[in-house]
Design a protein around this motif. Sequence first.
Motif, short mmCIF file in Angstrom:
data_model
loop_
_atom_site.label_atom_id
_atom_site.label_comp_id
_atom_site.label_asym_id
_atom_site.label_seq_id
_atom_site.Cartn_x
_atom_site.Cartn_y
_atom_site.Cartn_z
N LEU A 83 0.82 -1.21 0.00
CA LEU A 83 0.00 0.00 0.00
C LEU A 83 0.86 1.26 0.00
O LEU A 83 0.47 2.29 -0.58
N LEU A 84 2.01 1.21 0.64
CA LEU A 84 2.87 2.40 0.74
C LEU A 84 3.76 2.59 -0.49
O LEU A 84 4.46 3.60 -0.58
N ARG A 85 3.74 1.64 -1.43
CA ARG A 85 4.57 1.77 -2.63
C ARG A 85 4.16 3.00 -3.44
O ARG A 85 5.01 3.75 -3.94
N VAL A 86 2.86 3.21 -3.62
CA VAL A 86 2.40 4.32 -4.45
C VAL A 86 2.78 5.68 -3.85
O VAL A 86 3.34 6.53 -4.55
N ALA B 133 10.08 -3.35 -3.54
CA ALA B 133 10.14 -2.41 -2.42
C ALA B 133 11.38 -2.75 -1.59
O ALA B 133 11.87 -3.88 -1.63
N ALA B 134 11.88 -1.78 -0.84
CA ALA B 134 13.08 -1.97 -0.02
C ALA B 134 12.86 -1.42 1.37
O ALA B 134 11.93 -0.63 1.61
N LEU B 135 13.70 -1.86 2.31
CA LEU B 135 13.59 -1.40 3.69
C LEU B 135 14.03 0.05 3.84
O LEU B 135 13.41 0.83 4.57
N GLY B 136 15.10 0.43 3.19
CA GLY B 136 15.63 1.77 3.35
C GLY B 136 16.22 1.97 4.73
O GLY B 136 16.34 1.04 5.54
N ALA B 137 16.61 3.20 5.01
CA ALA B 137 17.19 3.52 6.31
C ALA B 137 16.19 3.31 7.44
O ALA B 137 16.55 2.88 8.54
N LEU C 19 11.00 2.92 -1.20
CA LEU C 19 11.38 2.55 0.16
C LEU C 19 10.14 2.49 1.06
O LEU C 19 9.99 3.26 1.99
N SER C 20 9.26 1.56 0.75
CA SER C 20 8.02 1.42 1.53
C SER C 20 8.09 0.34 2.59
O SER C 20 7.27 0.31 3.51
N GLY C 21 9.07 -0.57 2.48
CA GLY C 21 9.14 -1.68 3.42
C GLY C 21 9.53 -1.28 4.82
O GLY C 21 9.04 -1.85 5.80
N GLY C 22 10.40 -0.29 4.95
CA GLY C 22 10.88 0.09 6.27
C GLY C 22 9.79 0.64 7.16
O GLY C 22 9.66 0.24 8.32
N GLY D 7 8.85 10.34 -4.45
CA GLY D 7 10.25 10.18 -4.84
C GLY D 7 11.12 9.59 -3.76
O GLY D 7 12.34 9.80 -3.78
N VAL D 8 10.52 8.84 -2.80
CA VAL D 8 11.30 8.19 -1.74
C VAL D 8 11.77 6.85 -2.30
O VAL D 8 11.12 5.81 -2.13
#
Length: 345
Positions: free
Chosen positions: A21-24, A191-195, A42-45, A30-31
């Motif tokens: 859901l946070l991907r969009v 999607a990725a975790l990111g910081a 970076l929606s997974g984190g 632009g995150v």
Amino acid sequence: MLYGIAATATALLLAALLTELLRVPALRLGVLDRRRRRAVPLSGGAAVALVTCLVAAVGDVTGLAPLGTGVGALLVAGACVGALGLAADVWRLRRWIPLAGAAVAAVPVVPYEETGVPGGLLAVGWIAGLTAAFRGLDHADGLAGTVGVVTAFGVAACAAAELMDGVAVLLSVLAAALAGSLVHNWHPARAALGACGSLFAGFVLAATAVFVRAGYGAGASAGVLFALTAVACADAALVALARWPARRPLVCGGPDHLAHRLRRLGLAPRAVTVLLGAGALGGVLAGVCAHTGWASGGAVLWVAVPAATAVLALVRVPVPPVSPPRQRSSTTSAQVSERLRVRSG
């Protein structure tokens, strides 16, 4: 027991759903992680941090799974570190800022009555260092999530042996949330975790491991903590060993981590993640056995020797030079989203 099973199942499903859901919003704002061949939102984190805090807080408030003395404060500190990581994802903060934030957040959560002040200060440094090292693992699809799941279950097993049921449930929930996000982070990642996610997971894992080992001897604890987090420690040692002689910054990004060097040896992306995940599992098994007394402290050497050998061998693998930090692009989020639509189309 039943709540623990229900909590882990809920965390897994919620994290998988929320990551999607946070991907969009991440695309539109632009995150993105632009270090990979294609930009990844970076929606997974945020999903991992929110779900872990929510499920653990519900268990604590309802009394179904009380976190125990000091663990609630640990979770709050972890949430603050995750929020700082989210700020780093959005505004591209300098890498030393989250590291300093993790050190500050670790100060009030260390059990000084059991570690003593000198040991507590060492624990603060350990928590901050491992938090940064875990962020460094988020350079390949699925790597940070896989190592995080394995490490969380290992520390949870040690907590269960100490009858720290609240800590064990918290780590089980974190492992489930990471697994839910991993559904979208496995190669090729959507999607990725990111910081945000990597700092949150690293901080919680490091701080809970300190809680579990508090009261034991410093030397034995150092060995167990290393075994439980062997892959993250090896990655940090490899980067330091490669950059220190060249006087390159240790906290900046670069293509010189474990996964990068293994890829240059010809391994496929999924093979790299599986190999390092297996290495993390081996270290965790040795750490759990040493902590519970099923094996002597010398079992940690079975982890330290292969890890040191791998680091000394991989440091010789040539990698592209570490480029200086890039300035934030002036491209708008709408332009980024449009480019991603064109590429996916």
